[in-house]
Every structure is written in structure tokens, then in C-alpha cells.
Design a protein around this motif. Structure first.
Motif, PDB file in Angstrom:
ATOM      1  N   ASP A   1      16.813  29.233  11.787  1.00 25.56           N
ATOM      2  CA  ASP A   1      16.457  30.218  12.799  1.00 25.56           C
ATOM      3  C   ASP A   1      14.981  30.605  12.665  1.00 25.56           C
ATOM      4  OD1 ASP A   1      16.511  32.148  14.707  1.00 25.56           O
ATOM      5  OD2 ASP A   1      17.680  33.588  13.561  1.00 25.56           O
TER       6      ASP A   1
ATOM      7  N   ASN B   1      12.254  32.295  15.692  1.00 24.79           N
ATOM      8  CA  ASN B   1      13.382  33.120  15.271  1.00 24.79           C
ATOM      9  C   ASN B   1      14.068  33.722  16.492  1.00 24.79           C
ATOM     10  OD1 ASN B   1      14.161  36.223  14.340  1.00 24.79           O
ATOM     11  ND2 ASN B   1      14.809  34.638  12.938  1.00 24.79           N
TER      12      ASN B   1
ATOM     13  N   GLU C   1      15.967  31.009   3.745  1.00 28.32           N
ATOM     14  CA  GLU C   1      16.985  30.928   2.697  1.00 28.32           C
ATOM     15  C   GLU C   1      16.690  29.822   1.689  1.00 28.32           C
ATOM     16  OE1 GLU C   1      19.007  33.217   2.353  1.00 28.32           O
ATOM     17  OE2 GLU C   1      19.882  33.920   4.235  1.00 28.32           O
TER      18      GLU C   1
ATOM     19  N   ARG D   1      24.052  39.559  -2.629  1.00 26.08           N
ATOM     20  CA  ARG D   1      23.373  38.320  -2.272  1.00 26.08           C
ATOM     21  C   ARG D   1      23.058  37.506  -3.534  1.00 26.08           C
ATOM     22  NH1 ARG D   1      19.660  36.104   0.993  1.00 26.08           N
ATOM     23  NH2 ARG D   1      19.964  36.792   3.136  1.00 26.08           N
TER      24      ARG D   1
ATOM     25  N   ASP E   1      27.595  32.960   6.022  1.00 26.06           N
ATOM     26  CA  ASP E   1      26.199  33.177   5.645  1.00 26.06           C
ATOM     27  C   ASP E   1      25.822  32.224   4.516  1.00 26.06           C
ATOM     28  OD1 ASP E   1      26.286  35.191   7.418  1.00 26.06           O
ATOM     29  OD2 ASP E   1      25.959  36.832   5.995  1.00 26.06           O
ATOM     30  N   ALA E   2      24.515  32.016   4.393  1.00 23.04           N
ATOM     31  CA  ALA E   2      24.043  31.089   3.371  1.00 23.04           C
ATOM     32  C   ALA E   2      23.914  31.761   2.012  1.00 23.04           C
ATOM     33  CB  ALA E   2      22.689  30.532   3.790  1.00 23.04           C
ATOM     34  N   ASP E   3      23.934  33.105   1.981  1.00 25.11           N
ATOM     35  CA  ASP E   3      23.539  33.792   0.751  1.00 25.11           C
ATOM     36  C   ASP E   3      24.683  33.977  -0.247  1.00 25.11           C
ATOM     37  OD1 ASP E   3      25.010  35.622   2.081  1.00 25.11           O
ATOM     38  OD2 ASP E   3      23.415  37.092   2.345  1.00 25.11           O
TER      39      ASP E   3
ATOM     40  N   THR F   1      17.651  40.319   2.107  1.00 23.29           N
ATOM     41  CA  THR F   1      18.280  40.459   3.425  1.00 23.29           C
ATOM     42  C   THR F   1      17.220  40.626   4.503  1.00 23.29           C
ATOM     43  OG1 THR F   1      19.670  41.841   4.807  1.00 23.29           O
ATOM     44  CG2 THR F   1      18.609  42.921   2.958  1.00 23.29           C
ATOM     45  N   ALA F   2      17.532  40.099   5.698  1.00 23.63           N
ATOM     46  CA  ALA F   2      16.580  40.201   6.794  1.00 23.63           C
ATOM     47  C   ALA F   2      16.853  41.457   7.619  1.00 23.63           C
ATOM     48  CB  ALA F   2      16.687  38.953   7.672  1.00 23.63           C
ATOM     49  N   TRP F   3      17.919  42.202   7.249  1.00 21.00           N
ATOM     50  CA  TRP F   3      18.319  43.354   8.046  1.00 21.00           C
ATOM     51  C   TRP F   3      17.783  44.645   7.447  1.00 21.00           C
ATOM     52  CZ3 TRP F   3      20.882  42.888  12.609  1.00 21.00           C
ATOM     53  CH2 TRP F   3      21.448  41.648  12.880  1.00 21.00           C
TER      54      TRP F   3
ATOM     55  N   PRO G   1      24.118  29.816   9.701  1.00 21.30           N
ATOM     56  CA  PRO G   1      22.799  30.236  10.197  1.00 21.30           C
ATOM     57  C   PRO G   1      21.902  30.643   9.034  1.00 21.30           C
ATOM     58  CG  PRO G   1      24.483  31.865  10.783  1.00 21.30           C
ATOM     59  CD  PRO G   1      25.165  30.812   9.981  1.00 21.30           C
TER      60      PRO G   1
ATOM     61  N   LYS H   1      20.346  36.049  14.339  1.00 26.27           N
ATOM     62  CA  LYS H   1      21.564  35.442  13.799  1.00 26.27           C
ATOM     63  C   LYS H   1      22.601  35.154  14.890  1.00 26.27           C
ATOM     64  CE  LYS H   1      25.260  36.046  10.549  1.00 26.27           C
ATOM     65  NZ  LYS H   1      26.134  36.957   9.837  1.00 26.27           N
TER      66      LYS H   1
ATOM     67  N   GLN I   1      27.272  35.606   0.064  1.00 27.78           N
ATOM     68  CA  GLN I   1      28.002  36.876   0.199  1.00 27.78           C
ATOM     69  C   GLN I   1      29.347  36.608   0.849  1.00 27.78           C
ATOM     70  OE1 GLN I   1      25.014  39.476   2.130  1.00 27.78           O
ATOM     71  NE2 GLN I   1      25.492  40.905   0.492  1.00 27.78           N
TER      72      GLN I   1
ATOM     73  N   TYR J   1      17.938  31.975   7.770  1.00 25.03           N
ATOM     74  CA  TYR J   1      16.590  32.467   8.039  1.00 25.03           C
ATOM     75  C   TYR J   1      15.946  32.753   6.687  1.00 25.03           C
ATOM     76  CZ  TYR J   1      12.845  35.509   9.649  1.00 25.03           C
ATOM     77  OH  TYR J   1      11.635  36.084   9.880  1.00 25.03           O
TER      78      TYR J   1
HETATM   79  N1  UDP Z   1      20.033  35.194   9.601  1.00 27.17           N
HETATM   80  C1  UDP Z   1      19.614  34.420  10.674  1.00 27.17           C
HETATM   81  N2  UDP Z   1      18.638  34.914  11.512  1.00 27.17           N
HETATM   82  C2  UDP Z   1      18.075  36.140  11.338  1.00 27.17           C
HETATM   83  C3  UDP Z   1      18.533  36.932  10.247  1.00 27.17           C
HETATM   84  C4  UDP Z   1      19.506  36.435   9.413  1.00 27.17           C
HETATM   85  O1  UDP Z   1      20.108  33.315  10.870  1.00 27.17           O
HETATM   86  O2  UDP Z   1      17.206  36.507  12.118  1.00 27.17           O
HETATM   87  C5  UDP Z   1      21.083  34.661   8.672  1.00 27.17           C
HETATM   88  C6  UDP Z   1      20.725  34.702   7.199  1.00 27.17           C
HETATM   89  O3  UDP Z   1      20.002  33.556   6.802  1.00 27.17           O
HETATM   90  C7  UDP Z   1      22.082  34.770   6.535  1.00 27.17           C
HETATM   91  C8  UDP Z   1      22.909  35.557   7.543  1.00 27.17           C
HETATM   92  O4  UDP Z   1      22.220  35.477   8.780  1.00 27.17           O
HETATM   93  O5  UDP Z   1      22.648  33.476   6.344  1.00 27.17           O
HETATM   94  C9  UDP Z   1      23.096  36.998   7.131  1.00 27.17           C
HETATM   95  O6  UDP Z   1      21.852  37.599   6.909  1.00 27.17           O
HETATM   96  P1  UDP Z   1      21.558  38.588   5.711  1.00 27.17           P
HETATM   97  O7  UDP Z   1      22.176  38.101   4.454  1.00 27.17           O
HETATM   98  O8  UDP Z   1      20.076  38.817   5.707  1.00 27.17           O
HETATM   99  O9  UDP Z   1      22.301  39.887   6.231  1.00 27.17           O
HETATM  100  P2  UDP Z   1      23.275  40.870   5.423  1.00 27.17           P
HETATM  101  O10 UDP Z   1      24.179  40.016   4.575  1.00 27.17           O
HETATM  102  O11 UDP Z   1      22.388  41.736   4.631  1.00 27.17           O
HETATM  103  O12 UDP Z   1      24.010  41.582   6.511  1.00 27.17           O
END
Ligand code: UDP
Ligand code: MG
Length: 332
Positions: free
Chosen positions: A47, A75, A13, A205, A98-100, A210-212, A9, A78, A102, A11
Motif C-alpha cells: 500500500d 498509499n 512492514e 505487534r 495483518d502482516a504484523d 502501527t500506522a494508526w 495488506p 488499508k 497481531q 504498509y
Molecule cells: N496498513 C495498510 N495501509 C495503511 C495502514 C496500514 O495496508 O495505510 C496495514 C498494515 O501494514 C498492517 C495492517 O494494515 O498489516 C494493520 O495496520 P497496523 O498494524 O498499523 O494497525 P493496528 O494493528 O495498530 O490497528
């Protein structure tokens, strides 16, 4: 041949996607060298990104036939992305990540070995530290897991993540849970199956942000509690019983005082305080009821969890049309 679907998923990225693609294809190649019977598909979910994520998917899908993608109309979050990915993945094994970066792709070969051995149905990573996270956030996270595990029958392992390698059987079980308010950490654990937790140290990351936010995480954790426990409802009843008990004792004391000493009732302040306290308690309990009611309301509407705007199939169709037109011009 065994097909492994990798669901990602995304968002906003665009920055990290080329890096991710490079890393994941490296691992895919490695695994194929070792197990020639393996085949891969990469299923990206857009997303409702506001940057060039979709354009990145177009490019990747054009140069690599293993790349598929689904682009949402907006959107949806996730959770919706993961659900769409699981639903549309064709593999015998399915990976969510995740794409990042992590979720390091380097874990996938080990995960495959665990699941292939037949000893486990699912392999996932588990954070053993929370480095790179603020103290307040870690504290709230830990408290959340503690409370959640106390009040819910579904056990959620602290530090467990959405990075998972699963069998088709487990994914089908997850897909059979069609709820609108999705809390995957709970769903993964609710369906059961044998899960291998691989400990790992948190990494930052690779790029992008981050989107959170703290607020969205807090909201998400409340969602989890309301989705997997009815303990707040019991708490409301308990508070009601307690305040009745206190009221009953107070009445007894007042009556005895009045009979014994003939004390006239006095105390405007106490009355107001008690009214405020009981009123507050009532509103609090109605609020809890309201939370469950609103969840039920959303569930009964039966709205789709996500809406697709385009997939790689529409891209291929467009490409074919373009080619046909070009050849029509060349050979009228
Ligand atoms: N993501 C998504 N939709 C959203 C928010 C996040 O698909 O509304 C994806 C984002 O692209 C990533 C994964 O969910 O691949 C985890 O998000 P993020 O790295 O922002 O979160 P964290 O690792 O900080 O928990
Ligand atoms: Mg991340």
C-alpha cells in the motif's frame, strides 16, 4: 484441490515480513500435511510503502511460486488494500490478516475447520481484552461500538477484527459492495452470513510501528458512523424541532408578560445568547448535512478505489526477458 488465498495488506512492514513469512509457511505446511487436498496462495498488497516492503515481495515471489503481490501507485489505506486483495484472490477460501503477527497464523487451522464443517461461512477472532492499549483509546473504542450499535441497523461486534477466514460466496458478496468510502467492519457484518467468533487475547505487534494514530482512528470511526447510519441527520431534525419548541414557549411567556404587566422587552444579553445558540445549532446541522453530501460527492465521482503499479506478473516478465537476453548473448 481447494485453494486458500491469504491476503495481507502491508504498509511499511519490511521489518516484520520475513518473520510473518516464516510463521505463515509453517502453518501452511501443517495444514497441507493434515489435508493434502489444500493448496495456498499468499497475496501481499503493498500500500505505497516508503521502505523496502516491495523489495521483500520481489525476493519472496522469486523463491516461492505461491507468493503473489500487488503494488499500489501510492498509499490508498488499508481498506483499499483489503478490497484489492479480495478482488484479486483466486481461492475457494480467503483469509485476510495483518502482516504484523497481531493476527496469529496459528488460528487459521481452527478457522478452516469451522468453515469446512459447513456450519459457518466465516470465522474471525474477537479480542476479549484491550491490553497494551492506552486507557483513553479503549474508552473511545468501547463508546464507539456502543453508539454505533445503537444508531445503526448493522450490528458491529465489539472487539471483532479484520482477521477473517471466508468462503468464496461471502467474498463475492463483499465485492458486490462497490462503495468508495469503505468501512470493512460494517461491510463484513452488513453482508450477513454465519460468523464464528473465536475469542483471543490481544498480542503486541511483532516488529515495526502501527500506522494508526489516535486522530486517524477517530476519523475512521466517524467514517463508520456516516457510512452505516443516517442517525446524525435525524439528530439534526430533532435539534431543529426542539429549538422551535423552546422558541414557541418563550414567545408565549413574553406575550403574556407584556399583556398582563405591560413589561417593555429588555435584555440585550439574552438576545445575543439566543442568536449565538441558534446560529451555532444551524451550523452544526449544516455540518452534518455536509458530511453526507461530501460522501455522496466522492461516491458519484466513481473514482477507482486503488491503482496498481506492478504485480508479480510484471516481475516474472522481467525475469523472463532477462533470461532470454542472457541466452541470446550466450547463443547468438
Ligand atoms: N496498513 C495498510 N495501509 C495503511 C495502514 C496500514 O495496508 O495505510 C496495514 C498494515 O501494514 C498492517 C495492517 O494494515 O498489516 C494493520 O495496520 P497496523 O498494524 O498499523 O494497525 P493496528 O494493528 O495498530 O490497528
Ligand atoms: Mg497491527
Amino acid at each position: 484441490m481447494k485453494l486458500i488465498s491469504i491476503v495481507v495488506p502491508c504498509y511499511n512492514e519490511q521489518e516484520v515480513l520475513p518473520l510473518f513469512y516464516k510463521e505463515i509457511t509453517k502453518i501452511m505446511q501443517q495444514m497441507q500435511n493434515k489435508h493434502p487436498e489444500l493448496d495456498f496462495e499468499l497475496l501481499f498488497i503493498n500500500d505505497g510503502s516508503k521502505d523496502k516492503t516491495l523489495e521483500c515481495f520481489h525476493e519472496l515471489a522469486k523463491k516461492d511460486k505461491r507468493v503473489r503481490y500487488i503494488s499500489f501507485s501510492r498509499n490508498f489505506g488499508k481498506e483499499a488494500g483489503m478490497y484489492a486483495g479480495l478482488k484479486n484472490a483466486k481461492g475457494d477460501y480467503i483469509v485476510i490478516m495483518d502482516a504484523d503477527l497481531q493476527h496469529p497464523p496459528a488460528f487459521i487451522p481452527d478457522m478452516y475447520e469451522y468453515v469446512k464443517s459447513g456450519e459457518y461461512d466465516c470465522a474471525t477472532t474477537r479480542r476479549v481484552n484491550r491490553d497494551g492499549e492506552s486507557k483513553v483509546r479503549s474508552w473511545f473504542s468501547r463508546k464507539f461500538y456502543k453508539i454505533m450499535n445503537k444508531i445503526s441497523q448493522t450490528e458491529i461486534v465489539d472487539g471483532a477484527q479484520d482477521f477473517r477466514f471466508m468462503t468464496r460466496q461471502m467474498v463475492d458478496a463483499i465485492l458486490s459492495m462497490k462503495e468508495y468510502n469503505r468501512f470493512s467492519k460494517g461491510i463484513f457484518s452488513w453482508v450477513g452470513f454465519r460468523t464464528k467468533y473465536i475469542p483471543y487475547e490481544n498480542v503486541e505487534r511483532a516488529a515495526g510501528t502501527t500506522a494508526w494514530s489516535f486522530k486517524s482512528l477517530f476519523k475512521y470511526s466517524l467514517e463508520g458512523i456516516f457510512a452505516f447510519s443516517t442517525a446524525p441527520l435525524a439528530l439534526a431534525s430533532l435539534l431543529g424541532v426542539l429549538s422551535c419548541l423552546v422558541a414557541f414557549i418563550m414567545i408565549l411567556i413574553l406575550v403574556i408578560k407584556w399583556l398582563a404587566f405591560g413589561d417593555p422587552v429588555q435584555g440585550y444579553t439574552t438576545t445575543i445568547c439566543v442568536i449565538l445558540l441558534v446560529g451555532g445549532l444551524q451550523l452544526f446541522c449544516i455540518g452534518i448535512l455536509g458530511q453526507y453530501l461530501s460522501k455522496t460527492y466522492m461516491e458519484t465521482k466513481g473514482r477507482p478505489i486503488y491503482l496498481i503499479q506492478e504485480t508479480e506478473e510484471s516481475l516474472n516478465l522481467n525475469e523472463d526477458n532477462k533470461k532470454n537476453k542472457e541466452s541470446d548473448i550466450k547463443n547468438p
